[in-house]
Write an enzyme that holds these catalytic residues in place. Structure first.
Site, PDB file in Angstrom:
ATOM      1  N   GLU A  77       0.783  -1.231   0.000  1.00  0.00           N
ATOM      2  CA  GLU A  77       0.000   0.000   0.000  1.00  0.00           C
ATOM      3  C   GLU A  77       0.817   1.284   0.000  1.00  0.00           C
ATOM      4  OE1 GLU A  77      -3.198   0.146  -0.273  1.00  0.00           O
ATOM      5  OE2 GLU A  77      -3.685  -1.971  -0.100  1.00  0.00           O
ATOM      6  N   SER A 109     -31.019 -29.158  51.899  1.00  0.00           N
ATOM      7  CA  SER A 109     -30.117 -29.712  52.917  1.00  0.00           C
ATOM      8  C   SER A 109     -28.654 -29.354  52.697  1.00  0.00           C
ATOM      9  CB  SER A 109     -30.254 -31.238  52.946  1.00  0.00           C
ATOM     10  OG  SER A 109     -31.549 -31.630  53.367  1.00  0.00           O
TER      11      SER A 109
END
Length: 671
Positions: free
Chosen positions: A79, A336
């Site tokens: 680029e 429990s």
């Protein structure tokens, strides 16, 4: 003369000041750069989950350190070759683009530098001459404000990657399913090319165009002088195109959403990504067996540090199971499951000892007349057996002597404050779950018992372990309870685990809590709306899941195991490595689907092999799916971390109906 000098000085001053004035008058808009999605990491820095920015775009902040150096080299070569030399605008590239435009009558090349592209990504505009002039101005601004690496970071963060994907890190996860740091040259080139025309170069829709664009990027850096050999380039060009988008990482979705809220950067949690993934798979399997609308929550924590290692809040995304809710924080009745702490306090205060004989007979406590789950009574039993059998009358009798308010205060100190109705005081039903609590709090409570009575809160954020632990219950009392609870799982499972179940009234909540010398874990099963599940109990619904959870965990060290070493009922040493399925000499029918190979014992991680070839498996698990490729004889082997191996020979036959054949059950199916 003086006037001329003054005018010249004023002109120079204005010339110097103009860029600063324009920069202040027209500042760069960095909103898109700062609006990035949240990222949640595990304790080792591995990605657990990513969340999109508002609106649904996947965008993660990316710096040059987050990608391979070869990617930035490719990017600059493709680029902007003079990126490190120009001040934001490349006069050579612009002149060439202008000449080509005049000659061809159309735009042949844009002449944009990476800095200009970064400006365009920050402030997208229509592609015209006016926009190009603005990009040039913004490029000078960016070069004045940021370093070259920071400008590259802008491009790496915002580069479009197709659809709602932006940035190289998000693109790597979407197209290759792995972090950007592990991209190779071909993958890097594809992401760079994709940023040019994201809609027409998507590899899942336009694979041929994407391949040509990728190869063109590779060609810009294909010579030896550019750092890539001819052989490497040929290998990169031959790489396959991704044909689908991968799902973004979404482990621990409930925690990720909770902890990432308001975060400005990556959030690191105490979770273990491998264990979290294995636990989520286990939860998926279990959910298929549960009653309609029933949900599941699991918490696993390290006892020493109290760091949560895995958490399942529910079935994410399921409307019928309230998947948006984190059910590890839901207040439910523990049944429990509170009894072990009650017995620990009774032992601490000398009310009973584990060997004390107590009566399990009908009794009224004022207007309160509790019954056992089985509706019968055991008569005279030891306190240890009463706890192990989860008898209700002895527990209520102990709480009557201990005091309900004192017990509630101790629970709060231990990290599990009971949630009582507004205006209500703690009373005797508290022994049987007559108050609300959460799975996280229950896990913290059992960690207190596992850690010799030391209370610390569970933690989700890493850091030094806190030194402000409180002794919620006396050390020997906690050890005695742990020793009582160390027992074999009814359906088989790891040895040396202390566990207890709980069931609330009507089967609304099923609990199983447990710990070994290293980890504490809790399982809750119930309907999010609190409706009953008749027949569901902690022992039958949640306990088998807890056994499978501990099967995922590394075995606790055999030396220094406080729970087992202090137990009067010592357990047998860990089982030797062996294959549970298939059995030796098994004759299997071909075509029945995947076979689940299962092993027990040994030191994890386990490796499964068929005829010497390893099968892909989750290291934390003791099972793996295998599909026989055809009839014949095979040798199935499991190898543990110590190098111990166990093998069996099996035969896969053509489908026949014979009594001697082993019936295969496909993975995930129910017996």
């Amino acid at each position: 003369m003086r006037l001329k000098l003054a005018a010249a000085a004023a002109f120079l001053a204005a010339l110097v000041a103009t860029p600063f004035i324009l920069d202040r008058a027209f500042p760069i808009d960095l909103t898109r750069l700062t609006a990035t999605g949240a990222e949640v990491l595990d304790r080792e820095g591995r990605t657990l989950s990513v969340l999109p920015v508002p609106g649904g775009t996947w965008r993660l902040r990316t710096n040059t350190a987050d990608v391979p150096g070869s990617l930035t080299d490719l990017l600059i070569a493709a680029e902007d070759r003079r990126f490190h030399q120009h001040p934001g605008v490349d006069p050579v590239a612009l002149t060439r683009a202008a000449v080509q435009w005049v000659r061809a009558g159309r735009v042949v090349s844009g002449g944009s530098t990476l800095t200009m592209q970064a400006a365009r990504l920050l402030e997208p505009r229509p592609r015209n001459l006016r926009s190009k002039l603005i990009e040039i101005f913004r490029a000078f601004q960016l070069e004045a404000r940021f370093s070259k690496d920071e400008i590259l970071g802008i491009w790496l963060t915002l580069a479009p990657q197709g659809g709602n994907i932006e940035g190289i890190r998000a693109g790597s996860l979407a197209w290759f399913g792995r972090p950007a740091t592990r991209l190779d040259a071909a993958e890097s080139a594809l992401l760079i090319a994709l940023a040019r025309r994201p809609s027409t170069l998507r590899p899942d829709r336009h694979p041929d165009a994407a391949r040509r664009a990728r190869d063109a990027v590779l060609a810009r850096r294909g010579g030896p002088a550019a750092g890539m050999s001819a052989a490497d380039r040929e290998l990169a060009v031959a790489a396959a195109m991704p044909d689908r988008r991968h799902a973004m990482p979404r482990l621990a979705p409930h925690l990720s959403r909770e902890m990432a809220r308001g975060a400005t950067g990556p959030v690191t949690l105490t979770l273990d990504a491998g264990l979290q993934r294995a636990t989520e798979r286990l939860a998926e399997e279990v959910l298929t067996t549960l009653p309609d609308r029933a949900a599941l929550s699991i918490v696993i924590a390290d006892i020493r540090t109290r760091e949560i290692r895995a958490l399942i809040g529910g079935e994410w995304g399921s409307e019928s199971r309230a998947g948006a809710l984190d059910l590890s924080r839901a207040v439910r009745s523990p049944g429990s499951a509170l009894k072990p702490f009650l017995y620990a306090m009774a032992f601490e205060r000398g009310i009973v000892t584990p060997s004390t004989l107590i009566a399990d007979l009908p009794r009224h406590f004022g207007a309160y007349a509790p019954e056992n789950f089985s509706r019968d009574f055991a008569g005279r039993v030891t306190a240890a057996d009463a706890l192990r059998m989860s008898l209700n009358l002895p527990a209520v009798a102990l709480l009557d002597q201990l005091g309900a308010l004192r017990f509630a205060s101790a629970l709060k100190l231990a990290g599990a404050p009971p949630r009582l109705p507004r205006g209500a005081d703690a009373s005797l039903p508290l022994a049987l779950g007559g108050a609300g609590t959460t799975l996280r709090d229950m896990t913290a409570l059992y960690a207190t018992l596992a850690d010799e009575g030391r209370s610390l809160p569970l933690r989700l954020l890493p850091g030094d372990a806190t030194d402000d632990a409180q002794q919620a219950v006396e050390r020997r009392a906690a050890q005695a309870v742990a020793a009582i609870l160390v027992q074999r799982f009814p359906g088989g499972g790891p040895a040396g685990v202390a566990w207890k179940t709980g069931t609330s009234w009507g089967g609304r909540d099923s609990w199983a809590m447990g710990f070994d010398a290293r980890h504490v874990a809790g399982v809750w099963i119930g309907r999010p709306d609190g409706t009953a599940m008749p027949g569901a109990t902690g022992r039958h619904a949640a306990l088998p899941v807890l056994a499978r959870v501990f099967a995922l965990l590394p075995e606790a060290p055999r030396q220094g195991m406080r729970v087992v070493a202090d137990a009067p009922r010592r357990q047998a040493p860990a089982d030797r490595l062996r294959l549970l399925f298939p059995p030796p000499g098994a004759s299997l029918a071909e075509g029945a689907g995947p076979v689940t190979l299962r092993a027990a014992g040994g030191q994890r991680p386990l490796t499964f092999l068929v005829d010497g070839a390893p099968l892909p498996a989750e290291p934390a698990r003791r099972e793996v799916a295998w599909t026989p490729p055809g009839p014949g004889f095979y040798r199935v082997t499991v190898l543990d971390a110590d190098g111990v191996a166990s093998s069996v020979a099996v035969r896969v036959r053509q489908p026949e109906t014979t009594a001697s054949d082993v019936v295969l059950i496909p993975t995930g199916a129910q017996r």
